[in-house]
Design an enzyme around this catalytic site. Structure first.
Site, PDB file in Angstrom:
ATOM      1  CB  SER A  21      -0.898  -0.002   1.241  1.00 35.18           C
ATOM      2  OG  SER A  21      -1.647   1.188   1.303  1.00 35.18           O
ATOM      3  CG  ASN A  69       6.511   7.551   3.837  1.00 32.44           C
ATOM      4  OD1 ASN A  69       5.401   8.029   4.057  1.00 32.44           O
ATOM      5  ND2 ASN A  69       6.823   6.296   4.141  1.00 32.44           N
ATOM      6  CB  ILE A  71       2.838  10.133   2.456  1.00 28.44           C
ATOM      7  CG1 ILE A  71       4.083   9.666   1.685  1.00 28.44           C
ATOM      8  CG2 ILE A  71       1.699  10.493   1.516  1.00 28.44           C
ATOM      9  CD1 ILE A  71       4.618  10.611   0.654  1.00 28.44           C
ATOM     10  N   GLY A  72       1.619  11.066   5.221  1.00 30.69           N
ATOM     11  CA  GLY A  72       0.465  11.472   6.025  1.00 30.69           C
ATOM     12  C   GLY A  72      -0.869  11.114   5.401  1.00 30.69           C
ATOM     13  CB  CYS A 130      -0.479   5.142   8.942  1.00 33.91           C
ATOM     14  SG  CYS A 130       0.437   6.241   7.891  1.00 33.91           S
ATOM     15  CE  LYS A 165       1.504  -2.052   5.694  1.00 32.71           C
ATOM     16  NZ  LYS A 165       1.610  -1.333   4.430  1.00 32.71           N
ATOM     17  N   GLY A 217      12.348   0.075   3.011  1.00 30.96           N
ATOM     18  CA  GLY A 217      13.381  -0.280   2.041  1.00 30.96           C
ATOM     19  C   GLY A 217      14.325  -1.347   2.579  1.00 30.96           C
ATOM     20  N   GLY A 244      11.339  -4.263   3.001  1.00 32.12           N
ATOM     21  CA  GLY A 244      12.656  -4.302   2.365  1.00 32.12           C
ATOM     22  C   GLY A 244      12.847  -5.387   1.330  1.00 32.12           C
TER      23      GLY A 244
HETATM   24  C1  LIG Z   1       5.907   6.500   0.133  1.00 30.98           C
HETATM   25  C2  LIG Z   1       5.236   5.453   0.983  1.00 30.98           C
HETATM   26  C3  LIG Z   1       3.865   5.535   1.222  1.00 30.98           C
HETATM   27  C4  LIG Z   1       3.230   4.573   2.005  1.00 30.98           C
HETATM   28  N1  LIG Z   1       1.882   4.665   2.201  1.00 30.98           N
HETATM   29  C5  LIG Z   1       1.245   3.697   2.893  1.00 30.98           C
HETATM   30  C6  LIG Z   1      -0.169   3.718   3.028  1.00 30.98           C
HETATM   31  O1  LIG Z   1      -0.873   4.598   2.499  1.00 30.98           O
HETATM   32  N2  LIG Z   1      -0.750   2.713   3.747  1.00 30.98           N
HETATM   33  C7  LIG Z   1      -0.042   1.693   4.317  1.00 30.98           C
HETATM   34  O2  LIG Z   1      -0.623   0.802   4.945  1.00 30.98           O
HETATM   35  N3  LIG Z   1       1.313   1.646   4.188  1.00 30.98           N
HETATM   36  C8  LIG Z   1       1.957   2.617   3.498  1.00 30.98           C
HETATM   37  N4  LIG Z   1       3.314   2.531   3.335  1.00 30.98           N
HETATM   38  C9  LIG Z   1       4.085   1.419   3.943  1.00 30.98           C
HETATM   39  C10 LIG Z   1       4.360   0.306   2.931  1.00 30.98           C
HETATM   40  O3  LIG Z   1       3.167  -0.258   2.436  1.00 30.98           O
HETATM   41  C11 LIG Z   1       5.229  -0.816   3.574  1.00 30.98           C
HETATM   42  O4  LIG Z   1       4.528  -1.382   4.650  1.00 30.98           O
HETATM   43  C12 LIG Z   1       6.563  -0.303   4.063  1.00 30.98           C
HETATM   44  O5  LIG Z   1       7.099   0.659   3.178  1.00 30.98           O
HETATM   45  C13 LIG Z   1       7.588  -1.426   4.257  1.00 30.98           C
HETATM   46  O6  LIG Z   1       7.800  -2.144   3.069  1.00 30.98           O
HETATM   47  P1  LIG Z   1       9.000  -1.813   2.026  1.00 30.98           P
HETATM   48  O7  LIG Z   1      10.265  -1.772   2.832  1.00 30.98           O
HETATM   49  O8  LIG Z   1       8.956  -2.915   1.026  1.00 30.98           O
HETATM   50  O9  LIG Z   1       8.686  -0.483   1.432  1.00 30.98           O
HETATM   51  C14 LIG Z   1       3.983   3.508   2.568  1.00 30.98           C
HETATM   52  C15 LIG Z   1       5.358   3.419   2.319  1.00 30.98           C
HETATM   53  C16 LIG Z   1       5.990   4.377   1.538  1.00 30.98           C
HETATM   54  C17 LIG Z   1       7.470   4.256   1.279  1.00 30.98           C
END
Ligand SMILES: Cc1cc2nc3c(=O)[nH]c(=O)nc-3n(C[C@H](O)[C@H](O)[C@H](O)COP(=O)(O)O)c2cc1C
Length: 303
Positions: A21, A69, A71-72, A130, A165, A217, A244
């Site tokens: 997401s 991030n 983003i909020g 979040c 989540k 990441g 990640g």
């Molecule tokens: C730019 C950005 C926006 C995200 N927005 C949301 C979101 O709207 N809702 C949510 O449940 N997680 C959000 N996440 C979290 C990701 O879904 C994920 O759980 C987190 O980044 C860890 O996984 P990754 O390391 O593969 O990115 C966001 C992550 C990033 C980097």
């Protein structure tokens, strides 16, 4: 031929690779770049009832092997989502899970009810985790009782797949997972991003306007894997691993630890085709080892 399919709740995914997401927009932007139908599914940006602008910029900053991030929860709101985005998904030929966020239990319920009435989706991922909104999901995700209450209310409103989540920013993620399992969740996904911060030493100002944000990441992969290991040992419902993952090997670490599926987030920023590549890399691994079904590898960790 390797059978990559995975069943979670009542939903069968053609393979275990989903997009995370918020990192894949609403799916429409990136569907021009990659073949979405080769993925197990997509998870949309989190949707709130009313549109949200999110936090002021700068709200994204690169860190060593990751990003922060704040983003909020910027999003177009439930009404525009249903009108503009839902119709696009019919042509995607993959599972579509809508991520839902809210500031109150009743907002979560309003969004889910709105979606239930107005369009076809395969299920919901409830963002109780979040870490970067002022009044958002953080209050739910850090408290087992509150998390359970949200899930209990949502469970009454839908028989579709309900994924919850989890945030890693808690003392015991196993306790929260247990609480949402008891409240009726079909599955938990973890992790959302870790709380983090970065500073510019010349200006001596935080890099993010919001000061703190969510770290994601490759840098969080070992942290996330440990949380998945902990949760898998505490609950019986399926677990989706996130954090990640940027290669098939990364995904396999989560699957072998016990995750039934994985979500790819930040990796899509530096390689938009990574989710598709990861499906192939998992398949190649299974073929090389003469393993016929993905399910044979899930939870096969040797301790
Ligand atoms: C730019 C950005 C926006 C995200 N927005 C949301 C979101 O709207 N809702 C949510 O449940 N997680 C959000 N996440 C979290 C990701 O879904 C994920 O759980 C987190 O980044 C860890 O996984 P990754 O390391 O593969 O990115 C966001 C992550 C990033 C980097």
């Amino acid at each position: 031929m390797v059978d990559l399919s995975v069943k979670i709740g009542g939903v069968t995914f053609k393979n275990p690779v989903l997009t995370a997401s918020g990192t894949f927009g609403y799916g429409d932007e990136i569907s021009n770049l990659i073949d979405v139908s080769s993925l197990g599914g997509i998870i949309t940006k989190s949707i709130t009832f009313h549109p949200r602008k999110g936090n002021p910029p700068p709200r994204i900053v690169e860190t060593t092997a990751g990003m922060l991030n704040s983003i909020g929860l910027a999003n177009i709101g439930a009404k525009r989502f249903v009108e503009e985005k839902l119709p696009l998904y019919e042509s995607f030929n993959t599972r579509v899970i809508v991520s839902i966020a809210g500031e109150t239990i009743s907002e979560y319920c309003k969004v889910l009810e709105y979606l239930e009435k107005r369009g076809y989706v395969d299920g919901y991922e409830i963002n109780i985790s979040c870490p970067n909104t002022e009044k958002g999901g953080i209050y739910f995700g850090v408290d087992g009782e509150l998390s359970g209450k949200v899930v209990e209310e949502l469970r009454r409103l839908t028989s579709r797949l309900l994924i919850v989540k989890l945030t890693p920013n808690v003392t015991s993620i196993g306790d929260i997972a247990k609480a949402v399992e008891e409240a009726g969740a079909d599955c938990v996904s973890l992790v959302n991003s870790f709380i983090g911060m970065a500073l510019d030493i010349d200006s001596r100002k935080p890099e993010l306007k919001n000061i703190i944000g969510g770290l994601s990441g490759p840098c969080i992969k070992p942290l996330a894997l440990a949380k998945v290991y902990e949760v898998c040992s505490r609950i019986k419902i399926p677990v989706i691993g996130i954090g990640g993952i940027s290669t098939g090997n990364d995904a396999l670490e989560f699957l072998i630890t016990g995750a039934s599926a994985v979500e790819i987030g930040t990796a899509t920023f530096f390689d938009p085709s990574s989710p598709v590549r990861i499906v192939k890399e998992i398949e190649t691994y299974l073929e090389d080892k003469s393993i016929e079904r993905l399910s044979d590898i899930v939870g096969s960790i040797i301790l």
